[in-house]
Design an enzyme around this catalytic site. Structure first.
Site, short mmCIF file in Angstrom:
data_model
loop_
_atom_site.label_atom_id
_atom_site.label_comp_id
_atom_site.label_asym_id
_atom_site.label_seq_id
_atom_site.Cartn_x
_atom_site.Cartn_y
_atom_site.Cartn_z
N ARG A 31 -9.51 19.31 8.92
CA ARG A 31 -8.24 18.37 9.32
C ARG A 31 -8.41 17.17 8.55
NH1 ARG A 31 -8.88 19.47 15.47
NH2 ARG A 31 -10.96 19.91 14.88
N PRO A 91 4.44 20.48 10.68
CA PRO A 91 5.36 19.51 11.36
C PRO A 91 5.54 18.10 10.56
CG PRO A 91 3.68 20.51 12.88
CD PRO A 91 3.28 20.74 11.48
N TYR A 110 -1.94 29.82 16.94
CA TYR A 110 -2.28 28.74 17.74
C TYR A 110 -1.24 28.35 18.64
CZ TYR A 110 -4.74 24.40 18.58
OH TYR A 110 -5.38 23.32 19.12
#
Ligand code: UDP
Ligand code: UDP
Length: 294
Positions: free
Chosen positions: A165, A253, A124
């Protein structure tokens, strides 16, 4: 766009989307739907292209990672080739993932990022980074009019219940009374933008003067830990769900938040929907998907 009197050609391969999301538009005289995959050439006549193609949820883009890179890279080449032939203006939906696991916080457009080229997110991240490269090379080499938006975490109604998500996962889990799945300790942060704000920014970006190419960050700078998001969703749904802690996936992250100074000045844009207001609307949608025709 339809309300503005534009003709809209919607192109989708429905890998992650569904026709239900646009059911209310089908049959409108200025709306046309085409099942097509942008990794194959597309010959149509258009004035503007919004290239949003690519699954954006880690579970979906990691399902077939080779196809994910192809979607971003071959897809960008085909859409840029199309834009070049018909002299269309073209906008790329890039991503905050171009910053990787950032060492600069909040992230500004001048930051080059901290991206693993060989990890599970790379299909991605690097696909989207290569797409940005292609956009800027078509701009320099072929004088194409380009617009690049770096989209930060976005959520809202019409997300698929299995999108994967975090916002939709937590809402669906809370409404079903199932455990909320937090990956890692929940101390990682994200900044969540409501979909209507995002769309407004993309439309404004398309309308900027030709000299303005971006890249420009688009997102809501309100930053929350994932644990805080979980608590908010549980409180707002009145759920009795508990929390289950699961292992943190690779390269996730640790923190992310956009610096939107450029979007403010170049687009005259700021997001107007705070997390609570956006969650209210999104929770209402997942409680009653019948609202989807609105
Ligand atoms: N392309 C497309 N639609 C068009 C024009 C081009 O899908 O209307 C595709 C075509 O398959 C080509 C790619 O875009 O491979 C890149 O086009 P470009 O003209 O930049 O490169 P070339 O055709 O010279 O390889
Ligand atoms: N996440 C989580 N539980 C879930 C889904 C996601 O704790 O059920 C975490 C994920 O590890 C990441 C953050 O929430 O730290 C945002 O994940 P998402 O997949 O929404 O988007 P990302 O920003 O990671 O691409």
């Amino acid at each position: 766009m339809l309300a503005d009197g534009d003709d809209v050609l919607c192109v989708d391969n429905f890998f992650t989307g569904t026709r239900d999301n646009i059911a209310h538009l089908i049959g409108r005289p200025h709306f046309e739907l085409m099942r097509h995959d942008v990794t194959f050439p597309l010959y149509v006549e258009v004035d503007e292209i919004y290239n949003l193609a690519c699954p954006a949820s880690p579970v979906h883009y990691q399902f077939d990672p080779v196809q994910t890179t192809k979607t971003s890279v071959h897809g960008a080449i085909n859409m840029l080739g199309l834009a070049k032939r018909v002299k269309a203006k073209i906008l790329q939906a890039s991503t905050s993932e171009v910053y990787g696991d950032p060492e600069v916080h909040p992230q500004t457009e001048s930051y080059w990022g901290h991206v693993n080229p060989i990890g599970i997110r790379s299909c991605y991240d690097e696909g989207k980074r290569c797409a940005e490269t292609l956009f800027f090379d078509y701009h320099r080499q072929h004088k194409l009019r380009i617009k690049v938006a770096r989209i930060f975490n976005t959520y809202g109604p019409r997300m698929h219940p299995n999108d994967g998500r975090v916002v939709s996962n937590f809402i669906v889990q809370a409404l079903k009374g199932e455990p909320i799945t937090i990956f890692g300790a929940g101390t990682q942060t994200r900044a969540f933008c409501y979909v209507d704000d995002l769309i407004e920014a993309l439309v404004r970006l398309m309308r900027t003067p030709d000299e303005f190419t971006g890249p420009v960050n688009v997102g809501n700078p309100g930053e929350f830990t994932i644990l805080a998001l979980a608590q908010k969703v549980v409180a707002m749904t009145g759920s009795n769900s508990g929390i289950t802690y699961l292992p943190l996936p690779g390269d996730d992250p640790a923190q992310r938040k956009p610096d939107i100074s450029l979007a403010r000045s170049a687009l005259g844009w700021v997001p107007h929907t705070d997390l609570e207001a956006g969650l209210l609307k999104t929770i209402a949608y997942f409680r009653d998907p019948g609202l989807r025709a609105a």
